[in-house]
Scaffold this motif. Structure first.
Motif, mmCIF file in Angstrom:
data_model
loop_
_atom_site.group_PDB
_atom_site.id
_atom_site.type_symbol
_atom_site.label_atom_id
_atom_site.label_comp_id
_atom_site.label_asym_id
_atom_site.label_seq_id
_atom_site.Cartn_x
_atom_site.Cartn_y
_atom_site.Cartn_z
ATOM 1 N N LEU B 73 -25.452 16.204 -1.917
ATOM 2 C CA LEU B 73 -25.782 14.882 -1.993
ATOM 3 C C LEU B 73 -25.414 14.219 -0.815
ATOM 4 N N LEU B 74 -24.050 14.543 -0.297
ATOM 5 C CA LEU B 74 -23.421 13.870 1.108
ATOM 6 C C LEU B 74 -24.480 14.095 2.383
ATOM 7 N N ALA B 75 -24.774 15.344 2.482
ATOM 8 C CA ALA B 75 -25.852 15.736 3.368
ATOM 9 C C ALA B 75 -27.228 15.079 3.209
ATOM 10 N N ALA B 76 -27.929 15.179 1.937
ATOM 11 C CA ALA B 76 -29.356 14.926 1.873
ATOM 12 C C ALA B 76 -29.473 13.556 1.712
ATOM 13 N N ILE B 77 -28.871 12.737 1.087
ATOM 14 C CA ILE B 77 -29.162 11.411 0.807
ATOM 15 C C ILE B 77 -29.126 10.620 2.275
ATOM 16 N N PRO B 78 -28.131 10.529 2.968
ATOM 17 C CA PRO B 78 -28.041 9.754 4.142
ATOM 18 C C PRO B 78 -29.203 10.445 5.181
ATOM 19 N N LEU B 79 -29.368 11.586 5.347
ATOM 20 C CA LEU B 79 -30.577 12.270 6.081
ATOM 21 C C LEU B 79 -31.858 12.016 5.679
ATOM 22 N N THR B 88 -39.479 8.654 14.165
ATOM 23 C CA THR B 88 -38.818 9.672 15.103
ATOM 24 C C THR B 88 -37.911 10.619 14.414
ATOM 25 N N ILE B 89 -37.006 10.336 13.835
ATOM 26 C CA ILE B 89 -36.239 11.043 13.109
ATOM 27 C C ILE B 89 -37.012 12.190 12.322
ATOM 28 N N ARG B 90 -37.972 11.617 11.619
ATOM 29 C CA ARG B 90 -38.562 12.490 10.575
ATOM 30 C C ARG B 90 -39.313 13.596 11.193
ATOM 31 N N ASN B 91 -40.317 13.046 12.310
ATOM 32 C CA ASN B 91 -40.904 14.134 13.196
ATOM 33 C C ASN B 91 -40.139 15.054 13.936
ATOM 34 N N LEU B 92 -38.879 14.709 14.100
ATOM 35 C CA LEU B 92 -37.879 15.543 14.773
ATOM 36 C C LEU B 92 -37.303 16.736 13.890
ATOM 37 N N ILE B 93 -37.111 16.333 12.495
ATOM 38 C CA ILE B 93 -36.367 17.040 11.824
ATOM 39 C C ILE B 93 -37.261 17.855 10.632
ATOM 40 N N GLU B 94 -38.350 16.950 10.531
ATOM 41 C CA GLU B 94 -39.357 17.851 9.363
ATOM 42 C C GLU B 94 -39.662 19.351 9.715
ATOM 43 N N PRO B 95 -40.031 19.475 10.634
ATOM 44 C CA PRO B 95 -40.484 20.872 10.931
ATOM 45 C C PRO B 95 -39.398 22.024 10.733
ATOM 46 N N LEU B 96 -38.222 21.735 10.911
ATOM 47 C CA LEU B 96 -36.910 22.496 10.818
ATOM 48 C C LEU B 96 -36.830 22.450 9.092
ATOM 49 N N VAL B 97 -36.975 21.625 8.736
ATOM 50 C CA VAL B 97 -36.660 21.501 7.097
ATOM 51 C C VAL B 97 -37.982 22.327 6.240
ATOM 52 N N GLU B 98 -39.107 22.401 7.015
ATOM 53 C CA GLU B 98 -40.183 22.845 6.515
ATOM 54 C C GLU B 98 -40.273 24.411 6.624
ATOM 55 N N MET B 99 -39.343 24.807 7.534
ATOM 56 C CA MET B 99 -39.219 26.097 7.861
ATOM 57 C C MET B 99 -37.992 26.536 7.050
ATOM 58 N N GLY B 130 -29.716 25.187 -2.818
ATOM 59 C CA GLY B 130 -30.788 25.124 -3.722
ATOM 60 C C GLY B 130 -30.857 23.634 -4.221
ATOM 61 N N ALA B 131 -29.790 22.720 -4.069
ATOM 62 C CA ALA B 131 -29.752 21.407 -4.462
ATOM 63 C C ALA B 131 -30.374 20.361 -3.283
ATOM 64 N N PHE B 132 -30.115 20.905 -2.049
ATOM 65 C CA PHE B 132 -30.205 20.062 -1.003
ATOM 66 C C PHE B 132 -31.736 19.700 -0.775
ATOM 67 N N PHE B 133 -32.567 20.493 -0.933
ATOM 68 C CA PHE B 133 -33.688 20.194 -0.708
ATOM 69 C C PHE B 133 -34.753 19.319 -1.540
ATOM 70 N N PRO B 134 -34.520 19.492 -2.577
ATOM 71 C CA PRO B 134 -35.237 18.452 -3.581
ATOM 72 C C PRO B 134 -34.431 17.134 -3.467
ATOM 73 N N ILE B 135 -33.179 16.926 -3.227
ATOM 74 C CA ILE B 135 -32.747 15.771 -2.966
ATOM 75 C C ILE B 135 -33.281 15.013 -1.663
ATOM 76 N N LEU B 136 -33.211 15.660 -0.696
ATOM 77 C CA LEU B 136 -33.753 15.254 0.391
ATOM 78 C C LEU B 136 -35.098 14.659 0.497
ATOM 79 N N ILE B 140 -36.540 11.026 0.893
ATOM 80 C CA ILE B 140 -37.410 10.647 1.836
ATOM 81 C C ILE B 140 -38.703 9.717 1.095
ATOM 82 N N SER B 141 -39.138 10.640 0.078
ATOM 83 C CA SER B 141 -40.400 9.921 -0.506
ATOM 84 C C SER B 141 -39.831 8.626 -1.147
ATOM 85 N N GLY B 142 -38.434 8.285 -1.590
ATOM 86 C CA GLY B 142 -38.214 7.258 -2.205
ATOM 87 C C GLY B 142 -38.272 6.051 -1.118
#
Lengths: 257, 251
Positions: B73-79, B88-99, B130-136, B140-142
């Motif tokens: 929660l602490l990592a995924a919600i602020p990020l 800019t931040i999305r384009n920077l981090i999204e590829p990493l997340v998707e990998m 397991g919890a990080f990605f669905p929260i993240l 984002i979509s929220g």
């Protein structure tokens, strides 16, 4: 009367991929609004009425030209400019009172003071009993009254209204027009109002600026010297309506370029 | 809840009990519901391995889940809010997340053991993943689903970035964040058991408890353990649902 808003040589171009793809929205807009005046802009849809308001509000970049408010150059969002949106733009997670208060909250007014101030508007705007309702529980007319209260409570030097009654049924619309006139008569705000409804413009305004289709310029400014409260169906009202409608129709048939 | 909704599970239990009692299903493969209930009592009273009683297993498992979940929660919600807000931040981090996202959390277990050793920390790390990605993704979509006119309304009222972040983006994305939290805790709880199968070799944990029961062929206790895991998962989800109803009354 003192000048409030001065728009001079305003141009707006949306750059395209190549210079020839540029979309010119405003050819050249020059307009003056005096203090305490109710000026309405009418024009064909797509002529950039909303864009003009958004540029004054600082939500949209200006390509060239200048906007001055009470002698000061306007640049970006500014607490001196208030704006009422057509779709209300109330914060759905805030109850009615905190929605009205939000501008004061941004200014850093202490909670107690801003609550007291907001309560005055609740009384004057006929919103008693709904203080703790969420926006979804309010009718369209009420939502727009909240939105107007939220804008006026910050005491802006000019109030921009972008088709504020556009999504209301005609009955509520008439009521809201009278309500706005009553508030305006008390406060004497400077109002720049946008509508595509010529009847509404003639009923409300001191002056009406008629815009052309793109690239937009002001075709003509009408002075509406009718006594208030106005008769929506009097001969004079109809005469001005007809003139404006003819001008609009003509401009649609023979665009400027 | 009406009695009709209880009917199918009750019928299932009765049929199962009947098949077991008549010997159609051999007990070593699938013990009868009554035997599972006895197994549950054994887990509560004696424990598995003996002395390691059920409530202590639950305590450790829940603690691991909460640690992993809280970190997620602490990592995924602020990020997520930053990524939803700034292209800019999305384009920077999204590829990493998707990998990283397609790698199943359980595939991290060997690496987790290497990093954190066998035990609770490894399990918590797997739950975190397991919890990080669905929260993240839900955060984002929220943020992106917030009507842009609300942000403009705040800007026109001269709100600064801080105000817009805290008073528009955060509350506006709460419904979506809560959905992410529910999915996240569900996945976290699911990964827990698997993480404990391999990541915990002694001490406590529901996954470890079930694996120990398997080692000595106590299928009644295996099923009893599964039932307990299911019930706790149901309870957690009910709590979050309640929080959801309370927090998004405005919707």
């Amino acid at each position: 009367m003192a000048l409030s808003l001065e728009i001079s040589g305003l141009k707006k171009v949306y750059p395209g991929a190549a210079p020839e793809d540029n979309v010119q929205v405003f050819d050249r807009i020059d307009c003056i609004v005096e203090k305490g005046q109710f000026l309405t802009i009418v024009g064909p849809s797509g002529c950039g009425k909303t864009t003009l308001l958004r540029m004054i509000a600082g939500l949209e970049e200006i390509t060239s030209g200048e906007i001055r408010l009470n002698g000061e150059h306007l640049n970006g969002c500014n607490e001196k400019v208030g704006m009422v949106f057509q779709e209300y733009a109330l914060f759905p997670w805030r109850k009615l009172l905190p929605n009205i208060e939000i501008g004061l909250e941004i200014k850093g007014v202490p909670a107690k003071e801003r609550r007291a101030e907001a309560m005055k508007y609740v009384g004057a705007f006929g919103l008693e009993g709904f203080e703790n309702k969420y926006p979804k529980e309010l009718s369209g007319g009420m939502k727009q009254r909240v939105a107007i209260a939220r804008t006026l409570i910050a005491n802006p030097q000019i109030v921009l209204m972008d088709e504020p009654f556009g999504s209301l049924d005609s009955q509520t619309r008439n009521t809201m027009q009278n309500f706005l006139l009553k508030i305006w008569a008390e406060r004497k705000d400077t109002i720049l109002f946008v509508t595509h409804n010529v009847d509404e413009a003639v009923y409300l305004s001191d002056r009406i600026a008629v815009l052309s289709p793109r690239p937009t310029k002001i075709l003509r400014v009408f002075d509406v010297n009718l006594d208030r409260p106005r008769d929506r169906t009097s001969r004079e009202t109809n005469r001005i309506r007809r003139e404006i409608l003819e001008l609009l129709e003509h401009s649609e048939q023979y665009p400027c370029q | 809840m009406s009695w009709k909704r209880l009917l199918p599970p009750v019928v299932l239990l009765l049929v199962w009990q009947g098949l077991s009692a008549s010997g159609v299903i051999p007990a070593y493969k699938l013990p009868s519901p009554a035997a599972v209930a006895d197994g549950l009592l054994d887990l509560i009273r004696t424990g598995m391995p003996p002395g390691h009683r059920l409530h202590v297993h639950i305590y450790y498992s829940v603690q691991r889940v909460l640690w992993g979940y809280a970190l997620a929660l602490l990592a995924a919600i602020p990020l997520g809010i930053f990524m939803g807000w700034s292209r800019t931040i999305r384009n920077l981090i999204e590829p990493l997340v998707e990998m990283i996202r397609p790698i199943p959390p359980l595939a991290w277990i060997p690496l987790a053991i290497l990093w954190f050793g066998i035990g609770g920390k490894s399990a918590a790390f797997i739950i975190f993943l397991g919890a990080f990605f669905p929260i993240l993704l839900n955060t984002i979509s929220g943020v992106r689903s917030i009507d842009p006119v609300l942000i403009e309304a705040a800007r026109v009222l001269n709100a600064g970035r801080r105000f817009i972040f805290l008073k528009v983006l955060v509350p506006g994305s709460v419904p979506s964040i809560l959905t992410g939290m529910r999915i996240g805790i569900g996945i976290g709880w699911m990964t827990l058991v698997a993480a404990e199968f391999t990541g915990v070799k002694q001490g406590y944990g529901l996954g470890y408890m079930i694996m120990t029961a398997r080692d000595i062929q106590r299928s009644d206790e295996i099923i009893a353990g599964m039932v307990v895991i299911g019930l706790i998962g149901l309870g957690i989800d009910a709590c979050l649902r309640l929080a959801e109803q309370h927090l998004v009354k405005w919707r």
